[in-house]
Enzyme design. Structure first.
Site, PDB file in Angstrom:
ATOM      1  N   LYS A 114     -32.496 -24.734 -60.205  1.00 52.06           N
ATOM      2  CA  LYS A 114     -33.819 -25.219 -60.633  1.00 52.06           C
ATOM      3  C   LYS A 114     -34.892 -24.791 -59.646  1.00 52.06           C
ATOM      4  O   LYS A 114     -36.035 -24.559 -60.026  1.00 52.06           O
ATOM      5  CB  LYS A 114     -33.785 -26.731 -60.833  1.00 52.06           C
ATOM      6  CG  LYS A 114     -32.793 -27.115 -61.921  1.00 52.06           C
ATOM      7  CD  LYS A 114     -32.755 -28.589 -62.201  1.00 52.06           C
ATOM      8  CE  LYS A 114     -31.585 -28.937 -63.097  1.00 52.06           C
ATOM      9  NZ  LYS A 114     -30.263 -28.825 -62.436  1.00 52.06           N
TER      10      LYS A 114
ATOM     11  N   CYS B 239     -26.871 -34.571 -64.763  1.00 55.70           N
ATOM     12  CA  CYS B 239     -26.067 -33.925 -65.813  1.00 55.70           C
ATOM     13  C   CYS B 239     -24.999 -34.922 -66.260  1.00 55.70           C
ATOM     14  O   CYS B 239     -23.827 -34.585 -66.383  1.00 55.70           O
ATOM     15  CB  CYS B 239     -25.477 -32.598 -65.337  1.00 55.70           C
ATOM     16  SG  CYS B 239     -24.504 -32.717 -63.833  1.00 55.70           S
TER      17      CYS B 239
ATOM     18  N   ALA C 101     -30.897 -29.929 -54.038  1.00 56.35           N
ATOM     19  CA  ALA C 101     -31.293 -28.652 -54.641  1.00 56.35           C
ATOM     20  C   ALA C 101     -30.179 -27.631 -54.831  1.00 56.35           C
ATOM     21  O   ALA C 101     -30.336 -26.696 -55.618  1.00 56.35           O
ATOM     22  CB  ALA C 101     -32.391 -28.031 -53.790  1.00 56.35           C
TER      23      ALA C 101
HETATM   24  C1  LIG Z   1     -26.550 -31.878 -59.391  1.00 53.35           C
HETATM   25  S1  LIG Z   1     -26.394 -30.976 -57.918  1.00 53.35           S
HETATM   26  C2  LIG Z   1     -27.949 -30.174 -57.868  1.00 53.35           C
HETATM   27  C3  LIG Z   1     -28.083 -28.926 -58.707  1.00 53.35           C
HETATM   28  C4  LIG Z   1     -29.344 -28.161 -58.370  1.00 53.35           C
HETATM   29  N1  LIG Z   1     -30.525 -28.970 -58.472  1.00 53.35           N
HETATM   30  C5  LIG Z   1     -29.519 -26.912 -59.257  1.00 53.35           C
HETATM   31  O1  LIG Z   1     -30.258 -26.964 -60.212  1.00 53.35           O
HETATM   32  O2  LIG Z   1     -28.875 -25.896 -58.952  1.00 53.35           O
HETATM   33  C6  LIG Z   1     -26.605 -32.253 -56.747  1.00 53.35           C
HETATM   34  C7  LIG Z   1     -26.734 -31.779 -55.289  1.00 53.35           C
HETATM   35  O3  LIG Z   1     -27.143 -32.907 -54.522  1.00 53.35           O
HETATM   36  C8  LIG Z   1     -26.590 -32.813 -53.232  1.00 53.35           C
HETATM   37  N2  LIG Z   1     -26.683 -34.161 -52.650  1.00 53.35           N
HETATM   38  C9  LIG Z   1     -25.860 -35.205 -52.847  1.00 53.35           C
HETATM   39  N3  LIG Z   1     -26.295 -36.285 -52.178  1.00 53.35           N
HETATM   40  C10 LIG Z   1     -27.436 -35.912 -51.539  1.00 53.35           C
HETATM   41  C11 LIG Z   1     -28.330 -36.592 -50.683  1.00 53.35           C
HETATM   42  N4  LIG Z   1     -28.149 -37.874 -50.347  1.00 53.35           N
HETATM   43  N5  LIG Z   1     -29.396 -35.899 -50.202  1.00 53.35           N
HETATM   44  C12 LIG Z   1     -29.588 -34.597 -50.523  1.00 53.35           C
HETATM   45  N6  LIG Z   1     -28.754 -33.915 -51.328  1.00 53.35           N
HETATM   46  C13 LIG Z   1     -27.688 -34.557 -51.829  1.00 53.35           C
HETATM   47  C14 LIG Z   1     -25.195 -32.302 -53.498  1.00 53.35           C
HETATM   48  O4  LIG Z   1     -24.625 -31.722 -52.334  1.00 53.35           O
HETATM   49  C15 LIG Z   1     -25.439 -31.300 -54.624  1.00 53.35           C
HETATM   50  O5  LIG Z   1     -25.644 -30.023 -54.096  1.00 53.35           O
END
Ligand SMILES: C[S@@+](CC[C@H](N)C(=O)[O-])C[C@H]1O[C@@H](n2cnc3c(N)ncnc32)[C@H](O)[C@@H]1O
Length: 441
Positions: free
Chosen positions: A265, A380, A260
């Site tokens: 979002k 993305c 998140a």
């Molecule tokens: C694409 S960004 C999310 C953007 C966010 N949904 C927004 O709209 O602002 C992906 C996020 O997933 C987190 N992430 C990566 N692997 C993860 C995991 N196994 N479990 C939970 N979060 C994870 C990352 O640290 C990063 O903050």
């Protein structure tokens, strides 16, 4: 205060831009990690200049390096390596910016002092003067990959994935992205916010596909816009703004927003439906703090959990969700026009491991969804393996997962692939799945 100011004035802009480029290209740091820290040391107009120079070099890197190979026979090593980045910055100023030739050469040479490579002054001066004398900037190679500004591996992957209108796609990836705002409808009506912008003589346009969106005509300091402190709006690209409408949560539903941070979002979901029981899950502690900060400014609340999405047994309370948003970790190839450092930080070998992580998270989250509930998968990315191919594989091994027939799927593949520049949006992928009760696996 006076003391600080004189410190600010004493810094050499070109040396600082070169240091940031070195941190990104040689040390693998992201621009987000090192550029703002450097900008803090400069006055406002120089902050923008720093970003323009750093991003400009990152956008044109293969061409600038091609020129460097022509004018510098032996690569520089060890403590002198940084000089190569300074020369690239010099080329960029001469070929692509409005900086005068005289300033571009003399100020770039002067940066040698701050970078502690005084011995390189003569070399930098000679190469930049040769660049001007030989009119090197008109020497463009007959090589589309170099001119595209992309690394070889990514150029090849995209050429394969998008053979039609590939050149159009490359142009979009190299262009600058507009700033999109999302009006926080819990705080102010869209029409009222538009009026506030007009009162402040701020130009903007609207998008017929995005009810909450405003597109700013010029980039500006967002914190200076009316209502920033009051949480009237958030900065969020148009493609990211589609998540809330595609997930379509309903009043009182139990929703999981997975992966998140920084909460873009999350905030939107809380704006489109009342009384959501929303859990925002994030693996990274520091990034999770950002969710809290952002929600606080917008006046929203969510249950915030720190945990690994692929290990629900460590954080889940066994209450299934009506809706799940999985905004998966990905290559971020859809947002290169906004963050050109991504091109050089990502490596071809990263893609396979990202695909494996996405697969593990999808499999782990599916049992957390109620029957007839829906999961929105988002990235993305513009790489098929992270997007429609990932979904095809998931469907083939998960009998209870079905494509939602009411989702606007592409003609030939599941989900919707948005390419950078489409309706001014970033590159993004969405696919909505529903859980059927027949084959509950
Ligand atoms: C694409 S960004 C999310 C953007 C966010 N949904 C927004 O709209 O602002 C992906 C996020 O997933 C987190 N992430 C990566 N692997 C993860 C995991 N196994 N479990 C939970 N979060 C994870 C990352 O640290 C990063 O903050």
């Amino acid at each position: 205060m006076k003391h600080n100011q004189s410190k600010t004035l004493a810094r050499n802009l070109r040396a600082d831009a070169t240091t940031v480029l070195f941190q990104i290209l040689e040390q693998g740091k992201s621009a987000r990690e090192c550029l703002p820290a450097m900008q803090l040391l400069h006055k406002d107009q120089d902050k923008a200049w720093l970003q323009e120079m750093v991003y400009g070099v990152l956008r044109q890197l293969p061409l600038l390096q091609y020129w460097l190979r022509h004018l510098l026979e032996t690569p520089l090593k060890n403590k002198f390596k940084i000089t190569e980045h300074l020369i690239l910055l010099g080329f960029y100023q001469l070929a692509f910016s409005r900086v005068s030739q005289h300033a571009a050469v003399s100020e770039t040479v002067n940066a040698c002092h701050s970078l502690r490579v005084e011995a390189m002054r003569g070399l930098v001066n000679g190469i930049l003067r040769n660049f001007i004398r030989n009119e090197t900037s008109s020497n463009k190679p007959d090589d589309e990959q170099i001119n595209s500004g992309l690394p070889k591996w990514l150029y090849k992957k995209l050429a394969q994935a998008y053979p039609e209108n590939f050149l159009g796609l490359l142009a979009q990836i190299e262009s600058k992205a507009p700033i999109w705002l999302r009006v926080n409808r819990k705080q102010i009506a869209a029409a009222d916010f538009q009026q506030k912008l007009q009162e402040h003589a701020i130009d903007f346009s609207l998008s017929s596909h995005h009810p909450d969106a405003i597109i700013l005509t010029k980039s500006m300091d967002i914190t200076q816009l009316p209502g920033f402190e009051q949480g009237w709006f958030a900065v969020q690209d148009g493609a990211a703004q589609l998540a809330a409408a595609y997930l379509a949560p309903q009043e009182n539903q139990k929703v999981l927003d997975c992966c998140a941070a920084p909460g873009g979002k999350t905030g939107h979901l809380l704006e489109v439906a009342d009384n959501l029981d929303l859990t925002a899950l994030e693996i990274d502690h520091q990034r999770a703090n950002k969710i809290e900060e952002n929600l606080h400014r917008l006046g929203h609340q969510a249950n915030l959990l720190i945990g690994d999405a692929s290990q629900p047994q460590t954080w889940w309370d066994n209450q299934q969700f009506d809706r799940i948003l999985l905004d998966a970790p990905c290559s971020a190839t859809g947002i290169i026009r906004r963050h050109p450092d991504i091109k050089w930080l990502r490596k071809a070998t990263d893609i396979q491991s990202l695909v494996a992580i996405q697969q593990a998270i999808l499999d782990a989250l599916w049992p957390l969804l109620k029957i007839n509930g829906s999961l929105l998968y988002a990235t993305c990315s513009i790489l098929p393996e992270e997007n429609y191919q990932q979904i095809e594989h998931f469907l083939s091994r998960t009998p209870s997962a079905k494509l939602d027939p009411d989702f606007p799927h592409d003609k030939h593949h599941p989900g919707r692939q948005i390419l950078p520049g489409e309706q001014q949006m970033d590159g993004f992928y969405y696919c909505r799945l529903i859980k059927s009760g027949e084959n509950n696996a």
